[in-house]
Every structure is written in structure tokens, then in C-alpha cells.
Design an enzyme around this catalytic site. Sequence first.
Site, PDB file in Angstrom:
ATOM      1  N   SER A 547       4.188   7.575   1.004  1.00 21.98           N
ATOM      2  CA  SER A 547       2.669   7.218   1.071  1.00 21.98           C
ATOM      3  C   SER A 547       2.210   6.659  -0.292  1.00 21.98           C
ATOM      4  O   SER A 547       1.071   6.313  -0.467  1.00 21.98           O
ATOM      5  CB  SER A 547       1.765   8.783   1.047  1.00 21.98           C
ATOM      6  OG  SER A 547       2.358   9.784  -0.112  1.00 21.98           O
ATOM      7  N   LYS A 590      -5.178  15.634  -0.264  1.00 24.45           N
ATOM      8  CA  LYS A 590      -5.133  14.619  -1.194  1.00 24.45           C
ATOM      9  C   LYS A 590      -6.691  14.134  -1.843  1.00 24.45           C
ATOM     10  O   LYS A 590      -6.947  13.816  -2.948  1.00 24.45           O
ATOM     11  CB  LYS A 590      -4.651  13.221  -0.677  1.00 24.45           C
ATOM     12  CG  LYS A 590      -3.062  13.419  -0.331  1.00 24.45           C
ATOM     13  CD  LYS A 590      -2.522  12.294   0.030  1.00 24.45           C
ATOM     14  CE  LYS A 590      -0.944  12.295   0.297  1.00 24.45           C
ATOM     15  NZ  LYS A 590      -0.208  11.179   1.214  1.00 24.45           N
TER      16      LYS A 590
END
Length: 656
Positions: A547, A590
Site C-alpha cells: 500500500s 488508515k
Amino acid sequence: MPATESGYAARLRRKYGVEDELNRYVSALYEMLANAIGSDKLVLRAGKVSALKMMRSQSLPDRLCALARLVFEDPTLERATTRAQQRRSIAEIEEALADLLAQKSVEDTIERKVSEKVNARHQEYLKDLKMEALREDGGPETPATQAKMDELDALSQRSLAASALQQLRPAKVSEVVGQESAIKALLAKISSPYPQHVILYGPPGVGKTTAARLVLEIAKTRAYTPFAKDAPFVETSGTTLRWDPRESTNPLLGSVHDPIYQGSRREFAEAGIPEPKLGLVTRAHGGVLFIDEIGELDALLQTRLLKVLEERRVQFESSYYDEKAPNVPAYIKRLFREGAPADFVLIGATTRDPEDIDPAIRSRCAEIYFSPLTQAQVVSIVHGAIKRLGVKAARGVPQAIASYTIEGRKAVQIVADAYSQALYRVDPKKKNGSVVTITEDDVRVVVQTSRLVQHTLVRARKAREVGKTFGLGVLNYLGSIIEIEAIAFPATHEGKGTIRFNDTAGSMAKDSVFNAASVLRAQAGIDVADYDLHINIVGGGNIDGPSAGLAIYLALYSAITKTPLPQDVAITGELSIQGKIRAVGGVVEKLYAARQAGMRAMLLPKENVREVDATLSGVDVVALATVDQALRELRVHKKSTRRTQGRSQATRRKRG
């Protein structure tokens, strides 16, 4: 008797002659036999071997034949007529009598020992009966046991105040901060005519255990649920439950304590009766079994738990159990025959990923995700804890505490510690009835003594910087900011540029660097072979996933083109070598991390947008499909070095 004459026989022969000698010797042998087996048995045996008449005869052959029949218990033996035959018969009778007397001596010794043992046991039994009678009359107490009881009574009179964490624990679901949607989902699953098994995922200290307990209390008040008013809430932890392959102990499912070896009660052990011990699954029958950290539960134990969930009973087995034994109590027979009831609702809580839970258990459970707490929510929890303590706090105390943790449990603990510090500070100045005020200095002392650090060290800034981006990571359902910085120099040796990268960041992050290098060449015309590049993950750490690809690409692009990037934008997304941005996991966590760090916006893959509730995020969520879109959103004009690259290649050809 040997063929040679004994001294006794020789003396008889000299005194009485051979006939008298043999008669007297046979009579002596009769007497020895009678003493060995008894006169009554001698007569009975004579009747059996047809020797009774010959015993009373005056004829030596008859009496000798009768004696042989008695000794050897053989009615077929015939008379010995010659002297040699008679002497041989007497010798054989002597040997048989010697064996009989030796056997009789051993039997007497054994009988004497047995008699002594029986007598000792009898005396012990009488002693036990007397003690039992005394206990029935005067009870089991002795001066020593009474002294122990007095000591226990004295200890029971002392008590400390309730734990601060227990006192500050929410008493209503409305007091559980930041988990409204998760609690609604849990209520729908539990407070129902057909309650479901549930697994709760989420970071530590956000209220999973408290929510489960309060939801059961609500369910017990509703008439349509199957929970009785006294339905139990049995709580345990997967970290303390371990699989025992010997099956001797199993606190979760129950086990059988076999006699002698595994500690069944004395009356059962002496009778050889196995005793089943009920486990937590039976204690939770009719209620809820809550297993905290169910992801830590042993894999074999998870499999056994699955069987209990299916059958709603626990079966017991033991090689010592005999169903037909008359001394087995009825309840033990019933447990072995039918098993123990274990009809309960399982609520498991974990900070692990779903893949760590047995797939068969997951398939039978609803799954609910608890959200990380924001700084504002932690501040709200601190305010509630201060109110429940009945104290005051300076204006900056809640914010100060919230800067050191995003766990509700930890925030409450800091409040309790700061309260204790405030009491220590004002005592003995404190007057009766005065309210203690917690100050920021009290919080600072607690933080220093506990060596706490601020949870979010990275904060958003308005300025722009070259070669620096903020990626996003997730660990145990907690999001975190990953600082990525890059710097570029012209290659020391033309066309032989190098790339340095943190080894601790892991192989997947290194692959993201190589992907970014390929996209730089394909999309922006930048050949990294013309540069010495250094990429650094600030603080180190293993990035277990792709990511960070987009964030690494933007940091490299900025460093090479000297283009400043905004420092209030968090970035996540996997970068393909075609310049496309692929979906990643943990987007919700996140997003919380970005909000905690004060980020203005968050760039994420277009495929992940459906996972985000933008109205609740508090951060501008920007969906991207390609790196070109990312550059436009960051207001970075795409710069190409194709011409420079072409000149450098031509120069290399010319020099070559």
C-alpha cells in the site's frame, strides 16, 4: 526316607525287632499326618480313599497301604508285602510328609501375616468410625482449624476500594464512546429471538468487552429473547486457555478426572469412579460465553469448540467408566450417557485479522468491526471518567491525555493515575468536602513515570517539502502514519545510478520501490539509472504490504524533479507498473490515522471509496485511478526529462 537306615530306625530294630520297629514308625507317621492336616480331615480323607478300615487293622501291610493312600490321596495304591517294598513305601511317605509339613509351615506364616494385617485394618477402621462419630457429635472443627477460620474472618473485614477501572467502566451502552454503529449491530445479533454467535474485531481498549456485557443485560430485559433474567455472562481469555493433549484438564470444555491419577474426590478414587468436571461452556449454558482475544486460542481448541457449538453439549469419555457398576452415582451416569448441556451464545473479541480465526468458526459467527477512537472521542471518554470520579480537571487535561493514547481503557487509567497524583499533591492540605482538581502537571508526572510517548508524533503541516510524503499503515486495527522521504543526486557514474532503501522495511516495500522506478521511466520519462537515489522509511519498521507504492512513487518523483509536495495529505494505494492505483486493505483504520494526524485530505484507490463513509471521516477523501490523477490532485505539474534523458543517452553512445 533314604534306603540307608536312620539312627532312630536302628534303635527301634535293636529294641523291638524289625516288625515292631516298622509298626511303631508307621504309627509315628500317622501322628505326624494327623497333626499336619487335623484329625477330622484325616478321617474324612480316609473315607474318600477307602482307607478307613485298613487304618484300624492290626496288619502292617494294611496300615502302611492306608497311610500311603492318605498321604498321596490315591485310593488305587496296593499293599506292600515284602520288607523291601514296605521300606521303599515308608521312604516315599516320609518325603511326601516333609513337603506337606514345609507347605503347612509356609501357610501358617502367611496366615499369621494376613491375620496381623486384617487386625491392623480392623483397628484402623474402628478408629475411623470413632473419629466419624466424634465429628458427627462435635463437628469437624479443631482448635487449629478454628484458628484458621478466625484468621480468614479477620482478613475478610479488610477491603480496599473498588478498582478505578471498574468504577469508571461504562454502565450504559450510551456511555460507550465512538462505537454507536457497532453496538447497534451487536444488539441486532444478540437481542433477538434467535441470537447469533458473534466475533468482534477491533483495536484494544475501544469497549468490545464492555459492549458485549451491556448488550446481554439489555437482551435479558426483552421478552422476545431466549435469555432468562439470571442468564450468565462468562468471561475468559484465549491467551490463558491451552489445549491439553492428555485430556486431563480443559477449563473451557470440561474434562474427566480419572480416579487416583487426576484428582477425583476421595470416595470416587477409592471406588475407581471417574468424575466429570464441567467447563466454562457449561457454566455459560443459557447465556453468553465471552472469549477475549479469541484469535490467540489454540487451533485444536478452536476445533473442539466448534463441535460444542454444533452439538450444544459436551461429551465425556473415560476408560475407567463402567455403566453397569452399582456404585456409580446417577448424575455421573447421566453425564457420561447424555453429556453436559452447553447451549450458549459465543461472543469472541480479537485484535487479530479474520484469517487468524478458524474458518469453520467464522462461518458460524456474525462479524462486527469496532472502529478506532479519534482524539475527540478520547477527550469525550476522559470527560466522562472525570465526571464519574467526582473530581475536577483543568481545561487542558483531557486534550493532554488524549495526545498520549487512542485507547479508551488507557485514557481512563491515566485519569485514575492523575487523580491519585493530585491527591498525593494536595494531602494533607485537603479539607473535608473539598473537590480535588487534576492539573496538567499531574498528567505530566504520570506520563513521565510511565514513560509514555505521544501516540501521533507526525502532524500535518501547511508547508510544502521536496521528496517527502506520508503513507498509511495498519497494525492490529490501528492505523498509523508512515513518513517516507527521498533524495536524488546525479549518478556518480553516468548511467549507473544506485538505489538505497531500508532493509528493515521488508521485501514488499522494496518491490514498491522497483515498481515506482518502472512507472517513472514509463510515465514520466525519468530513467533512475541517471540518479543515485536514497529512499528512507523514517523510524524503520516492516511494511507488510504494497500500500505504500503510490507514496513512494510521489516521493521519488518530487525528489528527482525538485517539486515540493503538500505535507497535509496522507496517501495509500498499491502502484502497478502500468501506473494504475490498486485497492488496499485497512482503509477505515488508515482514515482514522489521517484524521488523528490532522491531515487535510487522503488519497486512496478508487476501488476503496465504497468502504469509506465520507460524512463521518472529517477528512477530504480523494479517489484515484492513476498516478497522473494523483499529480493533478496534489497540484503538481507533470515534468518530463525525456530530452535530458535523450541527450545523456546520445552522449553515452558518442563516448562509447
